[in-house]
Design a protein around this motif. Structure first.
Motif, short mmCIF file in Angstrom:
data_model
loop_
_atom_site.label_atom_id
_atom_site.label_comp_id
_atom_site.label_asym_id
_atom_site.label_seq_id
_atom_site.Cartn_x
_atom_site.Cartn_y
_atom_site.Cartn_z
N ALA A 93 7.86 -13.01 12.52
CA ALA A 93 6.95 -12.29 13.41
C ALA A 93 6.98 -10.78 13.24
O ALA A 93 6.00 -10.09 13.54
CB ALA A 93 7.26 -12.65 14.87
N THR A 94 8.12 -10.23 12.77
CA THR A 94 8.25 -8.78 12.68
C THR A 94 8.77 -8.38 11.30
O THR A 94 9.42 -9.18 10.61
CB THR A 94 9.22 -8.24 13.74
N TYR A 95 8.51 -7.14 10.94
CA TYR A 95 9.01 -6.64 9.66
C TYR A 95 10.52 -6.47 9.69
O TYR A 95 11.18 -6.53 8.65
CB TYR A 95 8.30 -5.33 9.30
N GLU A 96 11.07 -6.27 10.87
CA GLU A 96 12.53 -6.20 10.99
C GLU A 96 13.15 -7.54 10.59
O GLU A 96 14.14 -7.60 9.86
CB GLU A 96 12.92 -5.84 12.42
N GLN A 97 12.55 -8.63 11.05
CA GLN A 97 13.02 -9.96 10.66
C GLN A 97 12.79 -10.20 9.17
O GLN A 97 13.61 -10.81 8.49
CB GLN A 97 12.29 -11.04 11.46
N ALA A 98 11.67 -9.71 8.68
CA ALA A 98 11.30 -9.96 7.28
C ALA A 98 12.34 -9.41 6.31
O ALA A 98 12.60 -10.00 5.26
CB ALA A 98 9.93 -9.35 6.99
N LEU A 99 12.94 -8.28 6.66
CA LEU A 99 13.92 -7.66 5.76
C LEU A 99 15.34 -7.73 6.30
O LEU A 99 16.20 -6.94 5.93
CB LEU A 99 13.53 -6.20 5.47
N ALA A 146 9.82 -4.90 -6.60
CA ALA A 146 8.59 -4.64 -5.83
C ALA A 146 7.37 -4.92 -6.69
O ALA A 146 7.24 -4.42 -7.80
CB ALA A 146 8.57 -3.19 -5.34
N GLY A 147 6.47 -5.75 -6.16
CA GLY A 147 5.22 -6.03 -6.85
C GLY A 147 4.27 -4.85 -6.73
O GLY A 147 4.48 -3.91 -5.98
N GLY A 148 3.17 -4.93 -7.48
CA GLY A 148 2.16 -3.88 -7.42
C GLY A 148 2.00 -3.16 -8.75
O GLY A 148 2.88 -3.21 -9.62
N PHE A 149 0.85 -2.51 -8.90
CA PHE A 149 0.54 -1.73 -10.10
C PHE A 149 -0.18 -0.49 -9.63
O PHE A 149 -1.29 -0.58 -9.11
CB PHE A 149 -0.33 -2.55 -11.05
N GLY A 150 0.46 0.68 -9.80
CA GLY A 150 -0.10 1.87 -9.17
C GLY A 150 -0.01 1.68 -7.67
O GLY A 150 1.06 1.45 -7.12
N LEU A 151 -1.16 1.74 -7.00
CA LEU A 151 -1.20 1.45 -5.57
C LEU A 151 -1.91 0.14 -5.28
O LEU A 151 -2.16 -0.20 -4.12
CB LEU A 151 -1.91 2.59 -4.81
N CYS A 152 -2.22 -0.61 -6.33
CA CYS A 152 -2.94 -1.86 -6.18
C CYS A 152 -1.96 -3.02 -5.95
O CYS A 152 -1.09 -3.27 -6.77
CB CYS A 152 -3.79 -2.14 -7.42
N GLY A 153 -2.11 -3.70 -4.83
CA GLY A 153 -1.27 -4.86 -4.55
C GLY A 153 0.17 -4.52 -4.22
O GLY A 153 1.07 -5.30 -4.48
N GLU A 184 3.02 -2.44 1.04
CA GLU A 184 3.17 -1.12 1.67
C GLU A 184 3.92 -1.17 3.00
O GLU A 184 4.69 -0.24 3.32
CB GLU A 184 1.80 -0.46 1.86
N ASN A 185 3.73 -2.23 3.78
CA ASN A 185 4.42 -2.30 5.07
C ASN A 185 5.90 -2.65 4.92
O ASN A 185 6.74 -2.18 5.69
CB ASN A 185 3.73 -3.32 5.97
N LEU A 186 6.23 -3.47 3.93
CA LEU A 186 7.64 -3.76 3.65
C LEU A 186 8.36 -2.51 3.16
O LEU A 186 9.51 -2.26 3.50
CB LEU A 186 7.74 -4.89 2.63
N ILE A 187 7.65 -1.71 2.34
CA ILE A 187 8.23 -0.44 1.89
C ILE A 187 8.48 0.47 3.08
O ILE A 187 9.53 1.12 3.18
CB ILE A 187 7.29 0.23 0.87
N ALA A 188 7.52 0.52 4.01
CA ALA A 188 7.69 1.34 5.21
C ALA A 188 8.88 0.88 6.04
O ALA A 188 9.59 1.70 6.64
CB ALA A 188 6.41 1.30 6.05
N GLU A 189 9.13 -0.43 6.07
CA GLU A 189 10.28 -0.95 6.80
C GLU A 189 11.60 -0.56 6.12
O GLU A 189 12.59 -0.26 6.80
CB GLU A 189 10.19 -2.47 6.93
N PHE A 210 16.55 -8.63 -3.24
CA PHE A 210 15.31 -8.85 -2.50
C PHE A 210 14.13 -8.66 -3.45
O PHE A 210 14.19 -7.82 -4.36
CB PHE A 210 15.16 -7.85 -1.35
N ALA A 211 13.08 -9.42 -3.24
CA ALA A 211 11.79 -9.17 -3.88
C ALA A 211 10.78 -8.97 -2.76
O ALA A 211 10.69 -9.80 -1.85
CB ALA A 211 11.39 -10.34 -4.77
N ILE A 212 10.04 -7.86 -2.81
CA ILE A 212 9.01 -7.61 -1.81
C ILE A 212 7.65 -7.69 -2.51
O ILE A 212 7.43 -7.08 -3.54
CB ILE A 212 9.21 -6.26 -1.10
#
Length: 269
Positions: free
Chosen positions: A46-52, A63-70, A73-78, A191-193
Motif C-alpha cells: 500500500a505504501t512506498y515505505e513498505q515497498a522498499l 534501476a530500470g529506465g533509459f534516460g527519463l523514459c520508464g 521515479e517514486n521508488l527513487i524518491a523513497e 534490490f531491483a526497482i
C-alpha cells in the motif's frame, strides 16, 4: 462397509490435521498485517515505505529506465527520503540534475555508479571528474546482457565489445574463431526497482512501448524486485501472451502516479 466402520473412519479423518495450503500467505507471529500482505502470491503493497522495506546502506540497487523514459521515479524518491548511503546503483544512466537518480547524487547517497553513459547530468559529470564518485562505464549492450545473465543464473559471458579499449583492462581475453573476446561478469542486486505500465495482484507486469527498455532485465536480477505501475488489475485480466515479466520474478508491486518528465523536448517549428 457397515455404519460402525464409517464412524471409525470419520473419527480418524477428524484427528488428522489438514495439510496446509503452500500458496496461502502465512500469518506473522506478531499479527503484522503489512508483513502478511507482502507474502504469498498477492504482491501488492500500500505504501512506498513498505515497498522498499529492508533497503539499507551499502546495498546494490538495479534501476530500470533509459534516460527519463520508464524510470521508477517514486521508488527513487523513497530511496532519497530514507537517506540510505553507500549505494552501488546499476542503471543505463543516472537521470538528470534534480530528477530521477540524479536526486540521489545530490545527497551523496551513491558510492558507485555502473552505467553506460553520463547523459544530461552535470552533477554526475562533476562527481566523476572530481573522483568523488566511483564510476564503471559499460557498453550499453554489455550492461543489458550483464543484467540478463544475472537474472538467468549465468555467472559470466564472453563478448567482443570493448576489446582493445579501456573497457577490457584487467579482464580475461580469449579467442574464438580468430576473434578476440573479453569475459564480462553478470550483475545482480539486493534490490531491483522497476517501472511498469500494468500489473496484476500476482506481480505479472506489462510495460508500455519504449518504457520497456532495461526494466524487464533489472526485474529478473534483483534479490528483491519492486515494481511500481500505473494500474493494478485483477488476476486474469492480463493475457498470458502480453505479460513481459512473470510474477515469479516480482516480490512487491505498488500503484503510483507519475510526472513522466521529458528529457529533451523537441517541437516542430
Amino acid at each position: 462397509m457397515n455404519s460402525k466402520s464409517i464412524n471409525e473412519k470419520n473419527k480418524i479423518n477428524k484427528s488428522v490435521p489438514k495439510e496446509e495450503d503452500p500458496f496461502k500467505p502465512k500469518a506473522s507471529p506478531n499479527n503484522d498485517n503489512k508483513a502478511d500482505h507482502m507474502a504469498g502470491l498477492d504482491k501488492r503493497v500500500a505504501t512506498y515505505e513498505q515497498a522498499l522495506e529492508g533497503l539499507t546502506d551499502d546495498m546494490t540497487v538495479l534501476a530500470g529506465g533509459f534516460g527519463l523514459c520508464g524510470i521508477p521515479e517514486n521508488l527513487i524518491a523513497e530511496i532519497k527520503r530514507r537517506g540510505v548511503t553507500g549505494l552501488t546503483v546499476v542503471s543505463n544512466n543516472c537521470g538528470v540534475d534534480g530528477f530521477g537518480l540524479g536526486v540521489l547524487l545530490e545527497d551523496r547517497q551513491i558510492r558507485k555508479m555502473i552505467a553506460s553513459y553520463v547523459g544530461e547530468n552535470a552533477e554526475f559529470e562533476r562527481q566523476l571528474l572530481s573522483g568523488e564518485l566511483e564510476v564503471e562505464l559499460t557498453p550499453q549492450g554489455t550492461l543489458a546482457e550483464k543484467m540478463r545473465a544475472g537474472g538467468a543464473g549465468i555467472p559470466a559471458f564472453y563478448t567482443a565489445t570493448g576489446y582493445g579499449t579501456p573497457v577490457a583492462e584487467g579482464k580475461e581475453v580469449r579467442q574464438f574463431n580468430g576473434r578476440h573476446y573479453i569475459l564480462e561478469e553478470a550483475i545482480t542486486g539486493d534490490f531491483a526497482i522497476v517501472k511498469g505500465w500494468k500489473a496484476d495482484h500476482y506481480g505479472n507486469v506489462v510495460y508500455r512501448n519504449t518504457a520497456q527498455n532495461f526494466n524487464p532485465l533489472a526485474a529478473t536480477a534483483g534479490r528483491i524486485t519492486v515494481v511500481e505501475v500505473e494500474e493494478i488489475v485483477e488476476p486474469g485480466v492480463l493475457l498470458p501472451t502480453e505479460i513481459h515479466t512473470p510474477g515469479i520474478y516480482v516480490d512487491r508491486v505498488i500503484v503510483g502516479t507519475f510526472e513522466k518528465r521529458i528529457e529533451k523536448r523537441t517541437v516542430k517549428a
